[in-house]
Design an enzyme around this catalytic site. Structure first.
Site, short mmCIF file in Angstrom:
data_model
loop_
_atom_site.label_atom_id
_atom_site.label_comp_id
_atom_site.label_asym_id
_atom_site.label_seq_id
_atom_site.Cartn_x
_atom_site.Cartn_y
_atom_site.Cartn_z
N HIS A 72 0.83 -1.22 0.00
CA HIS A 72 0.00 0.00 0.00
C HIS A 72 0.86 1.26 0.00
O HIS A 72 0.40 2.32 -0.42
CB HIS A 72 -0.97 -0.01 1.19
N ASN A 100 -7.60 1.40 3.21
CA ASN A 100 -6.80 1.40 4.44
C ASN A 100 -7.63 1.53 5.72
O ASN A 100 -7.29 0.96 6.74
CB ASN A 100 -5.78 2.55 4.41
#
Ligand code: HEM
Ligand SMILES: *[C@@H]1O[C@H](CO)[C@@H](O)[C@H](O)[C@H]1NC(C)=O
Ligand SMILES: *[C@@H]1O[C@H](CO)[C@@H](O)[C@H](O)[C@H]1NC(C)=O
Ligand SMILES: *[C@@H]1O[C@H](CO)[C@@H](O)[C@H](O)[C@H]1NC(C)=O
Ligand SMILES: *[C@@H]1O[C@H](CO)[C@@H](O)[C@H](O)[C@H]1NC(C)=O
Ligand SMILES: *[C@@H]1O[C@H](CO)[C@@H](O)[C@H](O)[C@H]1NC(C)=O
Ligand SMILES: *[C@@H]1O[C@H](CO)[C@@H](O)[C@H](O)[C@H]1NC(C)=O
Ligand SMILES: *[C@@H]1O[C@H](CO)[C@@H](O)[C@H](O)[C@H]1NC(C)=O
Ligand SMILES: *[C@@H]1O[C@H](CO)[C@@H](O)[C@H](O)[C@H]1NC(C)=O
Ligand SMILES: *[C@@H]1O[C@H](CO)[C@@H](O)[C@H](O)[C@H]1NC(C)=O
Ligand SMILES: *[C@@H]1O[C@H](CO)[C@@H](O)[C@H](O)[C@H]1NC(C)=O
Ligand SMILES: *[C@@H]1O[C@H](CO)[C@@H](O)[C@H](O)[C@H]1NC(C)=O
Ligand SMILES: *[C@@H]1O[C@H](CO)[C@@H](O)[C@H](O)[C@H]1NC(C)=O
Length: 351
Positions: A72, A100
């Site tokens: 990420h 997230n």
């Protein structure tokens, strides 16, 4: 006498700063290197290993979570530690992005690693490199391969929540997944190998409930989902139940880094739609899945190569970016920071 001494030190420290800057500029074209911290922080790998092992004692899942943080980070603005930044006057945190929020975890462990590393070699190791090292350590501690992590990334001073919202998603089809990987220079082999990261860790019911209920023909569920597995998942994720309930991404060996993820795809037991897409009828990636399912060594070799490729996405090197002192914040307002660094240089030149 006093004033000429002061001007001597001023001149000396200016010369010192200029020399440093020349050295830094010369390095600004530099590639990442596995020996980057060999003289400046020789023990960094064992410090990271030590901290990750500490965290693992109370949290088996942390190895998967740390590996995911590296992904990420790298897919958004390159591997620059941007995912670690909290809200501030200049930052809109990526932690609030849909992929997230209430999902990415391990930030406290990254802070512990950073503190331990700073304790040994202050101001040397970037938060971006800590994510790369923590991912490698986590894979190996889970039974996966070991490799030389390329290092020398510096930390960014920006975040991009828009880009984080555009991370590959669990309902993306193969074309979209290929496009998103292609956009950062990764090909089909990388896509299939890196998706093998789902050989450990957990996903929430909300990430795949689209595969369990409410089909136009309610009698048959998602045809790409194994019917036995479908029943298991429906039991664990009842309709109207808590979407935060966790499921193993790999039903066969939930916490082991191995190639079972790929044999699961062959039996239609991939958890996310984006997983099963790699083995869909006529999918150009299916033959790569078959290769990794047939031979774990081949998977490990390709996973290492793909992690290195992903780790090379737009790194900041040389004099670009900075070495954050706190992974959650960019360093202080630049003028104040420069003065503090100059004073530090001055006192070390005197010593
Ligand atoms: C191919 C595109 C990808 C998609 C669509 C995707 C999507 C997801 C989703 C939806 C979850 C579960 C999140 C939740 O329910 O809270 C997840 C978890 C995870 N992903 Fe991915 N992912 C992808 C690629 C990757 C890559 C490249 C890696 C690392 C190499 C990775 C490693 C992980 C790990 C380890 C977890 C479990 C984390 C934990 O238990 O904390 N994923 N992913
Ligand atoms: C390196 O770090 C490890 C883990 O923190 C520690 O056990 C070891 O003593 C350190 N070695 C040196 C030479 O500092
Ligand atoms: C961060 O800031 C954004 C917008 O400025 C806000 O919407 C969000 O709630 C904040 N997040 C946190 C965790 O404080
Ligand atoms: C993130 O999750 C929290 C709940 O933990 C929620 O209050 C907040 O609205 C979410 N943020 C965004 C941007 O969706
Ligand atoms: C870590 O990697 C090395 C080298 O590939 C391997 O020998 C070792 O078994 C791995 N560790 C674990 C826990 O599997
Ligand atoms: C943030 O990411 C979006 C989507 O990738 C991109 O269009 C935009 O230019 C980026 N913004 C900045 C300031 O880099
Ligand atoms: C894949 O998804 C994209 C975006 O949702 C869509 O435009 C496209 O038609 C889909 N492609 C296939 C082959 O389903
Ligand atoms: C992807 O790139 C690697 C080199 O990084 C190459 O070996 C591999 O064959 C490529 N895969 C595909 C499907 O093009
Ligand atoms: C499925 O449809 C039912 C009835 O229309 C609805 O109550 C439920 O919320 C839907 N579930 C999901 C997961 O969309
Ligand atoms: C569809 O199937 C689900 C799960 O078996 C069931 O709970 C639901 O009542 C069915 N909906 C309709 C409209 O038949
Ligand atoms: C769902 O589960 C999460 C954690 O497992 C919990 O924090 C939350 O309160 C639950 N939500 C509901 C509506 O029960
Ligand atoms: C469904 O899973 C079972 C158990 O792994 C397997 O034996 C069976 O072949 C799978 N079915 C299909 C259609 O792949
Ligand atoms: C698996 O692949 C490795 C590396 O290519 C090769 O050396 C090994 O012979 C293969 N094993 C089998 C059982 O085919």
């Amino acid at each position: 006498m006093a004033s000429s001494s002061a001007s001597y030190w001023l001149t000396a420290s200016l010369a010192f700063i200029l020399t440093l800057q020349l050295l830094v500029l010369r390095e600004s074209q530099a590639q990442l290197s596995s020996t980057f911290y060999d003289s400046s922080c020789p023990n960094v790998s064992s410090i990271v290993l030590d901290q990750v092992q500490q965290a693992q004692k109370s949290d088996t899942r942390i190895l998967a979570s740390l590996t995911r943080l590296f992904f990420h980070d790298c897919f958004v603005n390159g591997c620059d530690g941007s995912i670690l930044l909290d809200n501030s006057s200049t930052i809109v945190t990526e932690k609030d992005a849909v992929p997230n929020n209430n999902s990415a975890r391990g930030f406290d462990v990254v802070d512990n690693i950073k503190a331990a590393v700073e304790n040994s070699c202050s101001g040397i190791v970037s938060c971006a490199d800590i994510l790369a090292l923590a991912a490698e350590v986590s894979v190996n501690l889970s039974g996966g391969p070991k490799w030389s992590v390329l290092l020398g990334r510096r930390d960014g001073t920006t975040a991009n929540i828009t880009a984080a919202n555009n991370l590959p998603g669990p309902r993306d089809n193969l074309t979209t997944l290929q496009q998103k990987f292609n956009d950062v220079g990764l090909n089909d082999t990388d896509l299939v190998a890196l998706s093998g990261g789902h050989t450990f860790g957990r996903a929430q019911c909300r990430s795949f409930s689209n595969r369990l209920y409410n089909f136009s023909d309610n009698s048959t569920a998602d045809p790409s989902l194994n019917s036995t597995y479908l029943t298991t998942l429906q039991n664990n994720c009842p309709q109207g139940g808590n979407g935060s309930t966790l499921n193993n991404l790999d039903l066969t060996t939930p916490d082991t880094f191995d190639n079972k993820y790929y044999t699961n795809l062959q039996t239609k037991e991939g958890l996310l739609q984006s997983d099963q897409e790699l083995y869909g009828t006529g999918a150009s990636t299916a033959s790569i899945v078959d290769q990794f399912a047939a031979n774990q060594t081949v998977f490990f070799e390709n996973f290492i190569a793909a992690m290195i490729n992903m780790g090379n996405i737009s790194p900041l090197t040389g004099s670009n970016g900075e070495i954050r002192s706190d992974c959650k914040k960019v360093n202080g307002a630049s003028a104040r920071y420069m003065i503090r660094m100059a004073v530090k240089d001055l006192s070390s030149a005197k010593a």
